[in-house]
Design a protein around this motif. Structure first.
Motif, PDB file in Angstrom:
ATOM      1  N   GLU A   1       3.931  -0.285   5.481  1.00 27.21           N
ATOM      2  CA  GLU A   1       3.283  -0.923   4.325  1.00 27.21           C
ATOM      3  C   GLU A   1       3.016  -2.398   4.601  1.00 27.21           C
ATOM      4  O   GLU A   1       1.955  -2.931   4.237  1.00 27.21           O
ATOM      5  CB  GLU A   1       4.146  -0.765   3.081  1.00 27.21           C
ATOM      6  CG  GLU A   1       4.199   0.660   2.535  1.00 27.21           C
ATOM      7  CD  GLU A   1       5.211   0.827   1.413  1.00 27.21           C
ATOM      8  OE1 GLU A   1       6.044  -0.089   1.222  1.00 27.21           O
ATOM      9  OE2 GLU A   1       5.186   1.888   0.758  1.00 27.21           O
ATOM     10  N   ALA A   2       3.964  -3.066   5.259  1.00 23.89           N
ATOM     11  CA  ALA A   2       3.795  -4.485   5.584  1.00 23.89           C
ATOM     12  C   ALA A   2       2.610  -4.700   6.520  1.00 23.89           C
ATOM     13  O   ALA A   2       1.965  -5.767   6.492  1.00 23.89           O
ATOM     14  CB  ALA A   2       5.071  -5.035   6.202  1.00 23.89           C
TER      15      ALA A   2
ATOM     16  N   ALA B   1      -4.860   3.626   5.224  1.00 22.84           N
ATOM     17  CA  ALA B   1      -5.411   4.953   5.515  1.00 22.84           C
ATOM     18  C   ALA B   1      -4.299   5.904   5.957  1.00 22.84           C
ATOM     19  O   ALA B   1      -4.214   7.045   5.477  1.00 22.84           O
ATOM     20  CB  ALA B   1      -6.483   4.840   6.589  1.00 22.84           C
ATOM     21  N   PHE B   2      -3.453   5.449   6.868  1.00 25.32           N
ATOM     22  CA  PHE B   2      -2.320   6.247   7.337  1.00 25.32           C
ATOM     23  C   PHE B   2      -1.403   6.610   6.175  1.00 25.32           C
ATOM     24  O   PHE B   2      -1.039   7.779   5.984  1.00 25.32           O
ATOM     25  CB  PHE B   2      -1.590   5.443   8.419  1.00 25.32           C
ATOM     26  CG  PHE B   2      -0.297   6.033   8.914  1.00 25.32           C
ATOM     27  CD1 PHE B   2      -0.049   7.394   8.888  1.00 25.32           C
ATOM     28  CD2 PHE B   2       0.691   5.206   9.438  1.00 25.32           C
ATOM     29  CE1 PHE B   2       1.150   7.920   9.355  1.00 25.32           C
ATOM     30  CE2 PHE B   2       1.885   5.716   9.907  1.00 25.32           C
ATOM     31  CZ  PHE B   2       2.115   7.078   9.870  1.00 25.32           C
ATOM     32  N   LEU B   3      -1.048   5.635   5.367  1.00 26.03           N
ATOM     33  CA  LEU B   3      -0.115   5.882   4.262  1.00 26.03           C
ATOM     34  C   LEU B   3      -0.706   6.814   3.212  1.00 26.03           C
ATOM     35  O   LEU B   3       0.026   7.567   2.567  1.00 26.03           O
ATOM     36  CB  LEU B   3       0.294   4.559   3.628  1.00 26.03           C
ATOM     37  CG  LEU B   3       1.257   3.700   4.451  1.00 26.03           C
ATOM     38  CD1 LEU B   3       1.372   2.307   3.860  1.00 26.03           C
ATOM     39  CD2 LEU B   3       2.629   4.362   4.554  1.00 26.03           C
TER      40      LEU B   3
ATOM     41  N   ARG C   1      -8.161  11.421  11.464  1.00 24.84           N
ATOM     42  CA  ARG C   1      -8.889  10.181  11.702  1.00 24.84           C
ATOM     43  C   ARG C   1      -8.391   9.051  10.801  1.00 24.84           C
ATOM     44  O   ARG C   1      -8.466   7.883  11.175  1.00 24.84           O
ATOM     45  CB  ARG C   1     -10.391  10.423  11.532  1.00 24.84           C
ATOM     46  CG  ARG C   1     -10.818  10.848  10.145  1.00 24.84           C
ATOM     47  CD  ARG C   1     -12.140  11.597  10.150  1.00 24.84           C
ATOM     48  NE  ARG C   1     -11.993  12.944  10.678  1.00 24.84           N
ATOM     49  CZ  ARG C   1     -13.011  13.793  10.828  1.00 24.84           C
ATOM     50  NH1 ARG C   1     -14.237  13.430  10.497  1.00 24.84           N
ATOM     51  NH2 ARG C   1     -12.797  14.996  11.320  1.00 24.84           N
ATOM     52  N   LEU C   2      -7.855   9.420   9.610  1.00 27.93           N
ATOM     53  CA  LEU C   2      -7.295   8.398   8.719  1.00 27.93           C
ATOM     54  C   LEU C   2      -6.000   7.835   9.292  1.00 27.93           C
ATOM     55  O   LEU C   2      -5.697   6.643   9.134  1.00 27.93           O
ATOM     56  CB  LEU C   2      -7.025   9.004   7.342  1.00 27.93           C
ATOM     57  CG  LEU C   2      -8.227   9.570   6.582  1.00 27.93           C
ATOM     58  CD1 LEU C   2      -7.774  10.191   5.270  1.00 27.93           C
ATOM     59  CD2 LEU C   2      -9.269   8.499   6.334  1.00 27.93           C
ATOM     60  N   VAL C   3      -5.254   8.681   9.956  1.00 25.09           N
ATOM     61  CA  VAL C   3      -4.009   8.247  10.598  1.00 25.09           C
ATOM     62  C   VAL C   3      -4.315   7.413  11.843  1.00 25.09           C
ATOM     63  O   VAL C   3      -3.743   6.345  12.064  1.00 25.09           O
ATOM     64  CB  VAL C   3      -3.152   9.481  10.959  1.00 25.09           C
ATOM     65  CG1 VAL C   3      -2.007   9.107  11.879  1.00 25.09           C
ATOM     66  CG2 VAL C   3      -2.636  10.160   9.693  1.00 25.09           C
ATOM     67  N   LEU C   4      -5.269   7.900  12.641  1.00 25.48           N
ATOM     68  CA  LEU C   4      -5.575   7.250  13.904  1.00 25.48           C
ATOM     69  C   LEU C   4      -6.258   5.903  13.735  1.00 25.48           C
ATOM     70  O   LEU C   4      -6.035   4.984  14.536  1.00 25.48           O
ATOM     71  CB  LEU C   4      -6.459   8.161  14.758  1.00 25.48           C
ATOM     72  CG  LEU C   4      -5.777   9.359  15.412  1.00 25.48           C
ATOM     73  CD1 LEU C   4      -6.825  10.254  16.066  1.00 25.48           C
ATOM     74  CD2 LEU C   4      -4.757   8.910  16.448  1.00 25.48           C
TER      75      LEU C   4
ATOM     76  N   LEU D   1       1.621   4.499  21.318  1.00 23.40           N
ATOM     77  CA  LEU D   1       1.681   4.380  19.863  1.00 23.40           C
ATOM     78  C   LEU D   1       1.537   5.759  19.242  1.00 23.40           C
ATOM     79  O   LEU D   1       0.666   6.543  19.645  1.00 23.40           O
ATOM     80  CB  LEU D   1       0.553   3.479  19.343  1.00 23.40           C
ATOM     81  CG  LEU D   1       0.454   2.064  19.928  1.00 23.40           C
ATOM     82  CD1 LEU D   1      -0.763   1.351  19.343  1.00 23.40           C
ATOM     83  CD2 LEU D   1       1.719   1.276  19.668  1.00 23.40           C
ATOM     84  N   VAL D   2       2.376   6.053  18.271  1.00 26.03           N
ATOM     85  CA  VAL D   2       2.319   7.343  17.577  1.00 26.03           C
ATOM     86  C   VAL D   2       2.397   7.097  16.077  1.00 26.03           C
ATOM     87  O   VAL D   2       3.351   6.470  15.589  1.00 26.03           O
ATOM     88  CB  VAL D   2       3.477   8.267  18.006  1.00 26.03           C
ATOM     89  CG1 VAL D   2       3.571   9.479  17.077  1.00 26.03           C
ATOM     90  CG2 VAL D   2       3.298   8.718  19.449  1.00 26.03           C
ATOM     91  N   ALA D   3       1.388   7.563  15.371  1.00 16.64           N
ATOM     92  CA  ALA D   3       1.413   7.529  13.905  1.00 16.64           C
ATOM     93  C   ALA D   3       1.719   8.941  13.426  1.00 16.64           C
ATOM     94  O   ALA D   3       0.945   9.868  13.677  1.00 16.64           O
ATOM     95  CB  ALA D   3       0.064   7.055  13.363  1.00 16.64           C
ATOM     96  N   SER D   4       2.857   9.117  12.741  1.00 12.64           N
ATOM     97  CA  SER D   4       3.329  10.467  12.431  1.00 12.64           C
ATOM     98  C   SER D   4       3.671  10.627  10.952  1.00 12.64           C
ATOM     99  O   SER D   4       4.365   9.789  10.363  1.00 12.64           O
ATOM    100  CB  SER D   4       4.558  10.799  13.276  1.00 12.64           C
ATOM    101  OG  SER D   4       4.998  12.113  13.021  1.00 12.64           O
TER     102      SER D   4
END
Length: 497
Positions: free
Chosen positions: A227-228, A233-235, A356-359, A319-322
């Protein structure tokens, strides 16, 4: 698995439980097969004339050949000599190792790497041998308690080679071992059920790798830190699930420290540990396979493991957005507008286009490293499966040099990709009346417009996108993760080190 070289001068003198030799169709013997044929007074030639044709991926086990000290000779078919390529060699090595395991032997010797092959070196063939052997030994058993076959007893495999070339083979075996270990880590993560392999589990796996390898520094950002960073998009995707999201940062730093004249290479993985489609929910059939929607993340973890094991002389960042994509009262809705980390707004027309929102936020995060190149890896679109099937991963890039380097790495690794278009003309399909862009571009060229969406977040660096929706796992009776594209990525990083 322990790999070594076997430098006994006379092949017929090698004492082993299983000795693998190759033959081509039409009775053509490879040089090692010729040696054993002469020692056994034509025993191998006789078999080829009567019952074995040498077709690729076939085998025949011969026991107690006269004049040969090996307990078994495993004859591996290599197909037509003029069509013999790196992929055929790797498949032959996997056949040999798999057969050694099924025969319940503890060690074996392969001569296959010594057979000349188009566009390969002895080192690359030795590397392929180790990777193929490790792949053949993979078994998923984490959540199985019954009907499990006894673990293979195979512990040692050697490459038969002249003493003068042993060092070259050893380097190849070291490389192939690291790649094989990375592939099997990626497969294990992909195959684990989504109630076990959660975002938190991926974060914990990264931390374990950081403890195992001194060159890896790992940081796992929790929701507050995400959040910071204003990763809106990811959240927005993560908000639909009770499972907390994580953003994993893995940094491999060479022993000598960061290079002053070389910027880091960055890998970005999509880590949807389960993708229900959200409010735009997927059909029930085969939805269980959406546990594989984190295979991009798994390939980053597997590649970073390989990089660390090889002590690569190049700074690499993973980097990994999970998170999960689930339907709930907090989930994204069609028509919502969210703000990405870059400040660009996105109209969500389909919540199942969540990768794509996560990436996009992960790609924005990558800017801070001032990278030489960024490659994202994602099971992004079913459209890519329609376009390319399950043979090639889809490659998108506007950087011709980066694209060609990745394609060559894939060819060398037997983990191929195919370059897809990325013209700006496709961007019009992402037009929105209510935001800077829509998250889908309609049915036509679905994999292309997905890549075009990501391209809007990569203007600060050289970038490539790998869509692995068709290659990351297999369905049906052979259901399971493949570990691709860990070999492609590792070969690429080796070429840039």
């Amino acid at each position: 698995m322990e790999f070594s070289t076997q430098t006994t001068t006379g092949l017929q003198q090698v004492r082993t439980a299983a000795l693998g030799v190759g033959v081509f169709t039409d009775g053509i013997l490879t040089p090692p097969a010729e040696i054993l044929d002469r020692a056994s007074e034509g025993a191998i030639s006789a078999v080829l004339k009567s019952e074995f044709k040498g077709k690729a991926n076939t085998h025949l086990v011969l026991r107690n050949l006269p004049g040969v000290k090996a307990e078994r000779i495993i004859v591996i078919g290599l197909g037509k000599q003029e069509a013999y390529k790196a992929a055929t060699h790797a498949a032959a090595e996997q056949t040999f190792a798999g057969l050694c395991a099924s025969l319940n032997v503890t060690e074996g010797v392969s001569t296959l790497a010594g057979v000349e092959c188009e566009n390969t070196s002895l080192r690359s063939r030795a590397s392929a041998m180790a990777t193929a052997a490790l792949r053949s030994q993979y078994r998923y058993e984490a959540t199985r308690t019954k009907d499990i076959e006894p673990a293979p007893r195979l512990k040692k495999l050697a490459v038969w080679v002249s003493r003068s070339k042993a060092d070259e083979v050893k380097e190849g075996l070291k490389e192939g071992t690291a790649i094989g270990n990375g592939v099997n880590l990626a497969r294990e993560l992909g195959d684990l059920p989504p109630n076990i392999c959660t975002p938190t589990y991926l974060g914990d796996t990264a931390k374990k790798l950081g403890k195992e390898f001194k060159s890896l520094k790992v940081e796992v950002l929790d929701r507050k830190k995400i959040e910071a960073e204003k990763m809106g998009a990811f959240l927005s995707v993560a908000n639909g699930s009770d499972e907390p999201p994580v953003f994993i940062v893995m940094r491999h730093t060479p022993k000598g420290g960061k290079s002053k004249d070389k910027a880091p290479l960055v890998l970005v993985g999509k880590g949807l540990t389960f993708d229900s489609g959200g409010i735009s929910i997927k059909p029930a059939a085969s939805m269980d396979e959406m546990k594989y929607d984190m295979c991009g993340a798994a390939s980053v973890l597997g590649t970073m493991r390989a990089v660390a094991e090889l002590e690569l002389d190049r700074e690499v960042i993973g980097l990994v957005a999970s998170c999960e994509n689930m339907p709930s009262g907090r989930a994204n809705k069609p028509g919502d507008v969210v703000t990405s980390m870059s400040g660009q707004t996105i109209e969500i027309l389909n919540t199942d286009a969540e990768g794509r929102l996560v990436l996009c936020d992960a790609l924005t995060y990558a800017e801070r490293f001032k990278p030489e190149a960024v490659i994202d890896i994602a099971t992004l679109t079913g459209a890519c499966v329609v376009a390319l099937g399950h043979v090639n991963s889809g490659l998108f890039s506007k950087d011709d040099k980066l694209a060609e380097d990745l394609l060559e790495a894939g060819r060398n690794a037997g983990d191929t990709a195919w370059r897809m278009p990325l013209e700006d003309a496709y961007q019009e399909q992402l037009r929105s009346n209510f935001a800077d862009m829509a998250n889908i571009g309609g049915m036509p060229a679905g994999s292309v417009t997905a890549a075009c969406f990501l391209a809007r977040y990569t203007s600060a660096y050289s970038w490539a996108h790998l869509d692995i929706a068709g290659t990351a796992w297999k369905s049906g009776k052979e259901k399971g993760a493949t570990g691709r594209p860990v070999p492609l990525l590792t070969h690429f990083l080796l070429s840039r080190s």
